[in-house]
Design a protein around this motif. Structure first.
Motif, mmCIF file in Angstrom:
data_model
loop_
_atom_site.group_PDB
_atom_site.id
_atom_site.type_symbol
_atom_site.label_atom_id
_atom_site.label_comp_id
_atom_site.label_asym_id
_atom_site.label_seq_id
_atom_site.Cartn_x
_atom_site.Cartn_y
_atom_site.Cartn_z
ATOM 1 N N ILE A 62 0.826 -1.213 0.000
ATOM 2 C CA ILE A 62 0.000 0.000 0.000
ATOM 3 C C ILE A 62 0.862 1.266 0.000
ATOM 4 O O ILE A 62 0.580 2.197 -0.767
ATOM 5 N N PRO A 63 1.939 1.345 0.834
ATOM 6 C CA PRO A 63 2.787 2.553 0.745
ATOM 7 C C PRO A 63 3.356 2.787 -0.654
ATOM 8 O O PRO A 63 3.385 3.936 -1.123
ATOM 9 N N ILE A 64 3.811 1.720 -1.324
ATOM 10 C CA ILE A 64 4.337 1.893 -2.682
ATOM 11 C C ILE A 64 3.235 2.384 -3.612
ATOM 12 O O ILE A 64 3.449 3.263 -4.454
ATOM 13 N N TRP A 65 2.037 1.808 -3.457
ATOM 14 C CA TRP A 65 0.899 2.225 -4.273
ATOM 15 C C TRP A 65 0.591 3.705 -4.063
ATOM 16 O O TRP A 65 0.307 4.444 -5.018
ATOM 17 N N LEU A 66 0.666 4.163 -2.815
ATOM 18 C CA LEU A 66 0.444 5.586 -2.526
ATOM 19 C C LEU A 66 1.574 6.448 -3.086
ATOM 20 O O LEU A 66 1.333 7.552 -3.580
ATOM 21 N N LEU A 67 2.806 5.938 -3.016
ATOM 22 C CA LEU A 67 3.949 6.715 -3.498
ATOM 23 C C LEU A 67 3.970 6.844 -5.013
ATOM 24 O O LEU A 67 4.608 7.761 -5.548
ATOM 25 N N THR A 68 3.312 5.925 -5.727
ATOM 26 C CA THR A 68 3.298 5.999 -7.192
ATOM 27 C C THR A 68 2.240 6.961 -7.708
ATOM 28 O O THR A 68 2.087 7.109 -8.925
ATOM 29 N N ALA A 69 1.504 7.617 -6.813
ATOM 30 C CA ALA A 69 0.544 8.641 -7.247
ATOM 31 C C ALA A 69 1.298 9.764 -7.951
ATOM 32 O O ALA A 69 2.346 10.209 -7.472
ATOM 33 N N PRO A 70 0.796 10.228 -9.097
ATOM 34 C CA PRO A 70 1.491 11.300 -9.826
ATOM 35 C C PRO A 70 1.456 12.614 -9.063
ATOM 36 O O PRO A 70 0.620 12.826 -8.175
ATOM 37 N N GLY A 71 2.381 13.487 -9.405
ATOM 38 C CA GLY A 71 2.402 14.806 -8.782
ATOM 39 C C GLY A 71 3.316 14.855 -7.571
ATOM 40 O O GLY A 71 4.028 13.910 -7.250
ATOM 41 N N ARG A 72 3.254 15.998 -6.892
ATOM 42 C CA ARG A 72 4.119 16.230 -5.738
ATOM 43 C C ARG A 72 3.687 15.370 -4.558
ATOM 44 O O ARG A 72 2.506 15.249 -4.254
ATOM 45 N N LEU A 73 4.669 14.767 -3.903
ATOM 46 C CA LEU A 73 4.369 13.932 -2.744
ATOM 47 C C LEU A 73 3.994 14.805 -1.553
ATOM 48 O O LEU A 73 4.699 15.745 -1.212
ATOM 49 N N ARG A 74 2.878 14.468 -0.908
ATOM 50 C CA ARG A 74 2.479 15.146 0.332
ATOM 51 C C ARG A 74 3.014 14.300 1.491
ATOM 52 O O ARG A 74 2.388 13.311 1.884
ATOM 53 N N LEU A 75 4.154 14.700 2.024
ATOM 54 C CA LEU A 75 4.843 13.917 3.045
ATOM 55 C C LEU A 75 3.963 13.699 4.271
ATOM 56 O O LEU A 75 3.952 12.602 4.850
ATOM 57 N N GLY A 76 3.240 14.725 4.675
ATOM 58 C CA GLY A 76 2.400 14.606 5.869
ATOM 59 C C GLY A 76 1.388 13.479 5.749
ATOM 60 O O GLY A 76 1.119 12.766 6.726
ATOM 61 N N ARG A 77 0.848 13.262 4.568
ATOM 62 C CA ARG A 77 -0.160 12.226 4.393
ATOM 63 C C ARG A 77 0.458 10.831 4.437
ATOM 64 O O ARG A 77 -0.142 9.892 4.962
ATOM 65 N N MET A 78 1.643 10.708 3.901
ATOM 66 C CA MET A 78 2.330 9.421 4.005
ATOM 67 C C MET A 78 2.680 9.115 5.458
ATOM 68 O O MET A 78 2.567 7.972 5.916
ATOM 69 N N LEU A 79 3.101 10.141 6.195
ATOM 70 C CA LEU A 79 3.448 9.936 7.605
ATOM 71 C C LEU A 79 2.206 9.575 8.426
ATOM 72 O O LEU A 79 2.309 8.811 9.394
ATOM 73 N N VAL A 80 1.050 10.100 8.060
ATOM 74 C CA VAL A 80 -0.184 9.712 8.737
ATOM 75 C C VAL A 80 -0.422 8.218 8.562
ATOM 76 O O VAL A 80 -0.723 7.500 9.525
#
Length: 246
Positions: free
Chosen positions: A26-44
């Motif tokens: 799931i983290p990799i799937w979220l990280l492959t989203a296009p555009g700028r990474l929102r670090l706060g959302r990944m940390l959540v």
């Protein structure tokens, strides 16, 4: 007191756990989203997974401690250890039976038919469309759902709980060991997140390929995890029975 061998086993189990659906796919799937990474959302997402596993582990540790006080002699008996050895061998056999061409083909078909709805949903929770409201709750809910789904098959985590219960230093040291285990579990996903943040262009294509590979080979990965846990259970049983090295 837990020794170097016990700590090494815990690290191996945590690294195995780090390849699971909730801690890596799931983290990799979220990280492959296009555009700028929102670090706060990944940390959540990652912090929710860590805290959920930690809370579940503390509950299991407390229950395992009471169980061990009542049945510790039985758990160390030759009959129980032979049963543990048989279980470990059985898990290794099951892992081989799971990893078949037919099972891999079904997993590949499911990956190919994922559809666009999941991608649109990922875009909303990761803020690709500028959405802010509800995304944090959705990410936390996704993390808790992933932990809940994996709870029924968390063999490495249960094995780690057993090691901490029987070999750990007791409270609060056992809680610190459990926290360290959970941090090692999410370390690969956190490293990929940092890499995605500082080297987006270099990691974008490798992350996409890794996501496709993990999705396509989900059955093989699960079988691999079950096989390793089976081996560790069997190896510990053989060692405790005194069969190793005569």
């Amino acid at each position: 007191m837990i020794g170097a061998a016990g700590l090494g086993t815990l690290v191996v189990l945590a690294l195995i756990d780090s390849t699971s659906f909730g801690t890596l796919l799931i983290p990799i799937w979220l990280l492959t989203a296009p555009g700028r990474l929102r670090l706060g959302r990944m940390l959540v997402y990652l912090s929710t997974v860590t805290l959920a596993y930690l809370a579940l582990g503390i509950i299991l540790l407390l229950g395992a401690g009471a169980f061990l006080d009542a049945y510790g002699d039985i758990l160390g008996s030759p009959a129980f250890l032979i049963g543990q050895l048989i279980l470990g061998v059985a898990l290794m056999i099951v892992s081989q039976l799971m990893d078949t061409k037919k099972a891999r083909a079904r997993a590949a078909e499911r990956a190919a038919n994922g559809g666009g709805r999941l991608l649109r949903w990922r875009g909303r929770i990761m803020g690709e469309d500028g959405t802010r409201a509800g995304s944090t709750a959705a990410l936390a809910g996704l993390a808790l759902t992933a932990v809940a789904i994996e709870a029924a098959s968390m063999l490495p985590y249960l094995a780690a709980i057993g090691i901490i219960t029987t070999q750990g230093p007791g409270w609060p040291g056992s809680g610190v060991l459990l926290l360290g285990y959970c941090l090692v579990m999410i370390a690969p996903a956190l490293a990929l997140t940092i890499g995605r943040l500082v080297a987006h262009d270099a990691l974008e294509r490798p992350l996409a390929r890794l996501d496709q590979w993990l999705t396509k080979h989900a059955t093989s990965t699960t079988a691999w995890i079950i096989g390793i846990v089976g081996f560790l259970l069997a190896a510990h049983a053989i060692f405790d029975l005194g069969w190793f090295g005569g």
